[in-house]
Design a protein around this motif. Structure first.
Motif, PDB file in Angstrom:
ATOM      1  N   TYR A   1     -14.070  -7.322  -6.024  1.00  0.00           N
ATOM      2  CA  TYR A   1     -13.965  -6.091  -5.245  1.00  0.00           C
ATOM      3  C   TYR A   1     -13.160  -5.072  -6.045  1.00  0.00           C
ATOM      4  N   ALA A   2     -13.362  -3.798  -5.723  1.00  0.00           N
ATOM      5  CA  ALA A   2     -12.633  -2.748  -6.440  1.00  0.00           C
ATOM      6  C   ALA A   2     -12.250  -1.622  -5.486  1.00  0.00           C
ATOM      7  N   ILE A   3     -11.181  -0.942  -5.830  1.00  0.00           N
ATOM      8  CA  ILE A   3     -10.862   0.310  -5.138  1.00  0.00           C
ATOM      9  C   ILE A   3     -11.489   1.426  -5.953  1.00  0.00           C
ATOM     10  N   ALA A   4     -12.477   2.094  -5.367  1.00  0.00           N
ATOM     11  CA  ALA A   4     -13.243   3.096  -6.117  1.00  0.00           C
ATOM     12  C   ALA A   4     -12.519   4.438  -6.160  1.00  0.00           C
ATOM     13  N   GLY A   5     -11.705   4.709  -5.138  1.00  0.00           N
ATOM     14  CA  GLY A   5     -11.000   5.980  -5.157  1.00  0.00           C
ATOM     15  C   GLY A   5     -10.281   6.267  -3.846  1.00  0.00           C
ATOM     16  N   VAL A   6      -9.366   7.229  -3.904  1.00  0.00           N
ATOM     17  CA  VAL A   6      -8.676   7.692  -2.699  1.00  0.00           C
ATOM     18  C   VAL A   6      -8.798   9.209  -2.676  1.00  0.00           C
ATOM     19  N   GLU A   7      -9.267   9.732  -1.572  1.00  0.00           N
ATOM     20  CA  GLU A   7      -9.536  11.164  -1.496  1.00  0.00           C
ATOM     21  C   GLU A   7      -8.835  11.761  -0.287  1.00  0.00           C
TER      22      GLU A   7
ATOM     23  N   ILE B   1     -10.142   5.988   1.757  1.00  0.00           N
ATOM     24  CA  ILE B   1     -10.052   4.990   0.684  1.00  0.00           C
ATOM     25  C   ILE B   1     -11.426   4.361   0.535  1.00  0.00           C
ATOM     26  N   SER B   2     -12.001   4.460  -0.680  1.00  0.00           N
ATOM     27  CA  SER B   2     -13.340   3.895  -0.922  1.00  0.00           C
ATOM     28  C   SER B   2     -13.203   2.540  -1.599  1.00  0.00           C
ATOM     29  N   LEU B   3     -13.851   1.552  -0.972  1.00  0.00           N
ATOM     30  CA  LEU B   3     -13.849   0.198  -1.522  1.00  0.00           C
ATOM     31  C   LEU B   3     -15.262  -0.157  -1.944  1.00  0.00           C
ATOM     32  N   GLN B   4     -15.337  -1.053  -2.907  1.00  0.00           N
ATOM     33  CA  GLN B   4     -16.637  -1.391  -3.467  1.00  0.00           C
ATOM     34  C   GLN B   4     -16.721  -2.905  -3.673  1.00  0.00           C
TER      35      GLN B   4
ATOM     36  N   GLU C   1       1.034  11.403   0.471  1.00  0.00           N
ATOM     37  CA  GLU C   1       2.046  10.448   0.970  1.00  0.00           C
ATOM     38  C   GLU C   1       1.853   9.044   0.413  1.00  0.00           C
ATOM     39  N   ILE C   2       0.702   8.795  -0.247  1.00  0.00           N
ATOM     40  CA  ILE C   2       0.373   7.437  -0.701  1.00  0.00           C
ATOM     41  C   ILE C   2       0.853   7.202  -2.133  1.00  0.00           C
ATOM     42  N   VAL C   3       1.497   6.071  -2.332  1.00  0.00           N
ATOM     43  CA  VAL C   3       1.962   5.711  -3.676  1.00  0.00           C
ATOM     44  C   VAL C   3       0.979   4.740  -4.327  1.00  0.00           C
ATOM     45  N   ARG C   4       0.538   3.755  -3.545  1.00  0.00           N
ATOM     46  CA  ARG C   4      -0.260   2.680  -4.150  1.00  0.00           C
ATOM     47  C   ARG C   4      -1.167   2.046  -3.102  1.00  0.00           C
ATOM     48  N   VAL C   5      -2.371   1.706  -3.523  1.00  0.00           N
ATOM     49  CA  VAL C   5      -3.319   0.988  -2.673  1.00  0.00           C
ATOM     50  C   VAL C   5      -3.723  -0.266  -3.431  1.00  0.00           C
ATOM     51  N   GLU C   6      -3.705  -1.400  -2.739  1.00  0.00           N
ATOM     52  CA  GLU C   6      -3.987  -2.649  -3.454  1.00  0.00           C
ATOM     53  C   GLU C   6      -4.748  -3.630  -2.565  1.00  0.00           C
ATOM     54  N   ILE C   7      -5.746  -4.301  -3.159  1.00  0.00           N
ATOM     55  CA  ILE C   7      -6.478  -5.370  -2.459  1.00  0.00           C
ATOM     56  C   ILE C   7      -5.722  -6.676  -2.668  1.00  0.00           C
ATOM     57  N   ASP C   8      -5.405  -7.356  -1.587  1.00  0.00           N
ATOM     58  CA  ASP C   8      -4.837  -8.713  -1.622  1.00  0.00           C
ATOM     59  C   ASP C   8      -3.715  -8.872  -2.644  1.00  0.00           C
TER      60      ASP C   8
ATOM     61  N   ASN D   1      -2.793   3.237  -8.464  1.00  0.00           N
ATOM     62  CA  ASN D   1      -1.489   3.879  -8.299  1.00  0.00           C
ATOM     63  C   ASN D   1      -1.685   5.373  -8.253  1.00  0.00           C
ATOM     64  N   LEU D   2      -1.070   5.998  -7.275  1.00  0.00           N
ATOM     65  CA  LEU D   2      -1.267   7.438  -7.134  1.00  0.00           C
ATOM     66  C   LEU D   2      -0.128   8.263  -7.720  1.00  0.00           C
ATOM     67  N   THR D   3       0.870   7.596  -8.305  1.00  0.00           N
ATOM     68  CA  THR D   3       1.915   8.350  -9.010  1.00  0.00           C
ATOM     69  C   THR D   3       1.939   7.881 -10.455  1.00  0.00           C
ATOM     70  N   GLU D   4       2.378   8.785 -11.354  1.00  0.00           N
ATOM     71  CA  GLU D   4       2.233   8.506 -12.780  1.00  0.00           C
ATOM     72  C   GLU D   4       3.115   7.370 -13.281  1.00  0.00           C
ATOM     73  N   GLU D   5       4.352   7.326 -12.764  1.00  0.00           N
ATOM     74  CA  GLU D   5       5.271   6.286 -13.246  1.00  0.00           C
ATOM     75  C   GLU D   5       4.654   4.905 -13.038  1.00  0.00           C
ATOM     76  N   LEU D   6       4.064   4.715 -11.856  1.00  0.00           N
ATOM     77  CA  LEU D   6       3.512   3.404 -11.537  1.00  0.00           C
ATOM     78  C   LEU D   6       2.267   3.101 -12.354  1.00  0.00           C
ATOM     79  N   GLU D   7       1.474   4.138 -12.616  1.00  0.00           N
ATOM     80  CA  GLU D   7       0.207   3.930 -13.313  1.00  0.00           C
ATOM     81  C   GLU D   7       0.406   3.274 -14.667  1.00  0.00           C
ATOM     82  N   SER D   8       1.483   3.662 -15.361  1.00  0.00           N
ATOM     83  CA  SER D   8       1.700   3.097 -16.682  1.00  0.00           C
ATOM     84  C   SER D   8       2.339   1.715 -16.598  1.00  0.00           C
ATOM     85  N   ASN D   9       2.792   1.362 -15.442  1.00  0.00           N
ATOM     86  CA  ASN D   9       3.494   0.086 -15.327  1.00  0.00           C
ATOM     87  C   ASN D   9       3.073  -0.647 -14.048  1.00  0.00           C
TER      88      ASN D   9
END
Ligand SMILES: [Zn+2]
Length: 630
Positions: free
Chosen positions: A514-520, A528-531, A596-603, A619-627
């Motif tokens: 499964y994947a998180i396709a995007g957050v709009e 939140i689009s799931l695939q 308001e969203i920082v992160r979306v995660e499956i399981d 990850n919707l913020t840059e700091e988290l995206e790199s880590n």
């Protein structure tokens, strides 16, 4: 005439009443009524010649046909015939791509006095001679008289055996010098169940036996100490560490002893003998007697001397969590070629580091539950004994060495994911001997089998999984459960339909991805689009973390589950609209703006065996995206 009609009418009326009554009982009552199994009571006398490594045996078998079928034939296993050049075990092992090194090309090299054999010399059924012929490791018998449903027959047999040089599981003088590892050593009647006869030739793995009892008398040179299945009935004649202290010995004259072991409610009997065994006993709090038999050397005494404290904890933990151990004894015996489970006993190699000795013991002890009590047909459903044993023994090991560890996702997950990526996976529904590689068998039976159970904790919730494991023990111990029997118990405890899960896990090699396709952002809301990328459908636990430090979990069940889990292991969560498996995409709308969203995660517990976890979070913020957290 009138009276007859009256009787017929009342029978008809009773049938209707009975039918209505049945409707009010649970399906459990119906299945308990229709389940049946055969029964075998063995009495055997063995005369063992250690100079020739041969034995003569007499067997009286009382066989109960509890099936609804009339039996015209019977089959017995003659497992020792596998250890002969040209046997199915030999040829298979020389042709499979990745042979078990314990077998490999070793059988073809055996000489006449090194091979194993088991020969039936005479066979009578209720006093009448029955026709029989040997076909490799199976004895085919034309019954002297058919055995009708609900009737029993008495078989009287004489046989002769030669203990093979140790190749696989049983044999003489294993790598550690144990004289006799005596498993699969007697003519054993094949199981007949709802599928019919299981006269499986002995190729590699494994066993299916008739529930019943054993009364075995073994006469052997008195220098040998024996360990095995069951309770020794004549300890004061035998000694060798079995005698009751303070009670008078009644040692018979002569250089030989006759050991009499009995066992009730088991489906196999093993023994091992060596002149250098040290034998000690431990009595657990509930009275279960544990016997330890190992070579009496200093290094073995050191590690085996530490085993009892671990074994006590294993039995305590297993009895508390998986159902109470019901037998009076268990014997841990140095022998065999690794570790193998038997009724009330195990044969394990003993020259190991303490951690390895404890590990193999924990695995074999757990087989007492998942094989010796919940006696699945290992030839048909190898994952049901190895998977359950891997799943529970990994919990036992955490309990012993790392009690705070989160055991919900065992190491078997990574082994399965490697299998799925290898291109060598075969469906878990294959018969054990028929996998094209030993690798695919091992990874399916042990790892995917364990994962089958652990992942149910994700689908149904941890509480339901624990409840179901106990109910499975209550309903199916001392029987032969099939995959559906286990899954149906899980359905009953959870109220969730699971046919799809059983089918995908067992009969296919489809994978979960499964994947998180995007957050709009949509004003004050977010989509939140799931695939679903893999073909294996699963319910989704979605974890959302917000800027204000709060988080929530949203559970998306599959529509075909017809329900959802009660709670994700105690967390607060909401259940969203169900996801039909036909739909590759799913959109979830939440009442928070995208900012308001920082992160979306499956399981985030990673109990769903997603083969590609890299696309499971965003990850919707840059700091988290790199880590990204793991
Ligand atoms: Zn095992």
């Amino acid at each position: 005439m009138r009276k007859c009609i009256f009787v017929a009418n009342s029978i008809y009326f009773m049938r209707i009443l009975f039918g209505i009554a049945l409707l009010f009982f649970s399906t459990q009552a119906i299945s308990q009524d229709t389940y049946w199994q055969q029964k075998a009571e063995y009495e055997m006398e063995i005369d063992f010649d250690d100079a020739k490594h041969r034995y003569d045996g007499l067997q009286e078998l009382t066989y109960f046909n509890n099936s609804p079928d009339t039996l015209f034939k019977a089959y017995f296993h003659l497992y020792y015939n596998a250890f002969q050049p040209g046997s199915m075990m030999d040829v298979r092992s020389r042709n499979i791509e990745d042979p078990d090194p314990r077998v490999a090309d070793r059988i073809v090299q055996l000489t006449e006095d090194e091979i194993g054999f088991l020969r039936v010399l005479s066979l009578k059924q209720n006093g009448q001679p029955a026709k029989f012929r040997e076909s490799g490791t199976i004895l085919e018998v034309d019954l002297a008289k058919p055995i009708l449903p609900g009737k029993k027959a008495k078989f009287n047999m004489s046989f002769q055996g030669q203990v093979p040089k140790q190749i696989r599981r049983s044999g003489r003088f294993n790598k550690e010098g144990i004289a006799y590892s005596m498993s699969q050593w007697y003519p054993k009647i094949s199981e007949y169940d709802h599928m019919g006869w299981h006269a499986d030739p002995y190729i590699a793995r494994e066993f299916h036996g008739v529930w019943g009892s054993f009364d075995v008398k073994i006469t052997i040179d008195s220098a040998y100490t024996i360990g095995g299945t069951g309770v020794l009935k004549n300890p004061q004649e035998i000694g060798h560490g079995y005698e009751e202290a303070g009670k008078k010995m009644k040692r018979p004259e002569g250089s030989r002893l006759t050991w009499n072991f009995t066992a009730e409610n088991v489906h196999d009997f093993v023994w091992a003998a060596d002149k250098d065994y040290a034998h000690s006993q431990q009595i657990l709090k509930d009275g279960t007697v544990i016997h330890y038999l190992h070579k009496n050397t200093e290094d073995l005494r050191k590690n085996w001397g530490k085993l009892p404290e671990y074994v006590e904890k294993m039995f305590d933990y297993a009895s508390a969590n998986f159902g109470k151990y019901p037998y009076p004894q268990y014997s841990i015996i140095q022998g065999g070629d690794g570790g193998m489970e038997y009724a009330m006993a195990t044969l394990i190699t003993g020259q190991r580091k303490l951690s390895s000795l404890v590990g193999v013991t924990a695995h074999e002890v757990m087989h007492s539950w998942y094989q010796m009590l919940l006696a699945t047909n290992e030839g048909m459903y190898p994952w049901m004994d190895e998977g359950f044993t891997s799943f529970t023994s990994s919990k036992v090991m955490s309990h012993l060495f790392n009690p705070d560890e989160d055991t919900r996702r065992g190491r078997y997950y990574d082994s399965y994911i490697a299998l799925a990526a290898s291109g060598r996976e075969e469906p878990m529904s294959k018969m054990a001997d028929h996998y094209n590689t030993n690798y695919a068998y091992g990874a399916a039976a042990y790892s995917k089998g364990a994962l089958f159970i652990a992942q149910l904790g994700y689908v149904l919730g941890h509480e339901n999984l624990d409840k179901g494991i106990n109910r499975y023990f209550d309903e199916w111990s001392f029987k032969h459960p099939s995959p559906n029997d286990f899954v149906h118990v899980m359905e009953k405890v959870s109220g969730i339909e699971l046919k799809w899960y059983l089918n995908y896990m067992l009969n296919t090699t489809e994978v979960i991805d499964y994947a998180i396709a995007g957050v709009e952002g949509k004003g004050s809301q977010s989509e939140i689009s799931l695939q679903r990328i893999g073909n294996f459908p699963m319910p989704i636990d979605l974890y959302i973390t917000y800027k204000d430090g709060t988080s929530e979990m949203i559970n998306i069940p599959l529509r075909m589950m017809r329900g959802s889990k009660p709670s994700p292991d105690g967390l607060n969560f909401t259940v969203a609209e169900d996801w039909p498996w036909t739909h590759p995409d799913y959109t979830l709308t939440i009442n928070k703006s995208v900012g308001e969203i920082v992160r979306v995660e499956i399981d985030s517990t990673r109990r769903m065996a997603d083969i590609n976890p890299a696309n499971n979070f965003l990850n919707l913020t840059e700091e988290l995206e790199s880590n990204p957290p793991n």
